[in-house]
Write an enzyme that holds these catalytic residues in place. Sequence first.
Site: not given
Length: 237
Positions: A23, A25
């Site tokens: 991922d 953020d």
Amino acid sequence: MTKSQGSFSAPPQVVTFDGLLSDFDGTIVDSTDAIVKHWHKVGEELGVDPKVILATSHGRRSIDTLQLYDPKRANWEYVSSIEGRIPKDFGSDAVEIPGARYLLSQLDDAGACWGVVTSGTRALIDGWLGVMNLTHPKMLVVAEDVELGKPDPRCYLLGRERLGLEHSSSLVVLEDAPSGIKAGKAAGFKVIALTTTHSLAQLQEAGADWIVEDLRSLSVKGVVDGRIQLEIRDAYQ
């Protein structure tokens, strides 16, 4: 198991995977302050309390968040436009997650099979990578690439396909949000969760296989026959 019964002190463990998907953020970059300012600005434009938006936005695609409050603006042209402004307007408000720069460099230098799978748009991720001068992943799955966002697993399944590993289940996902953890697990992959944005209990409930405080607990020991040897240190136990 509760936090009071354990600690981040598990001995080092080396695990091997065909590929790694991360991922962005909350996992590679902490843009919380920038995102808060962004949604305050958008909330004012929409006439919606920013606190209400922020309570539902983390780990979710902006297009899905906007669908809740102003469906007319829930289109990729608008979303790419507003997200593309975030690194330009609030770039000084973001910092890298501790250990991120080193881990990305290690993965790239070792020739590992890896990529980023994010709920952000391409404009947002390209903007952050440029502003923060981080290693750019050769494989990137962004919000526009999938019909449904996390916790639906298709973003991670698409990531596996783009890495050329569609016949492998030996992948590891790096995540910070319960929705992303659930997406990784639903795809059939192992998940390492970071306690950068959510509580230990939330990460456990989502089904993470390992929980660490940040990316300083991870390092690439080598790539052998195309497989990544990843060391995990100080995981929760």
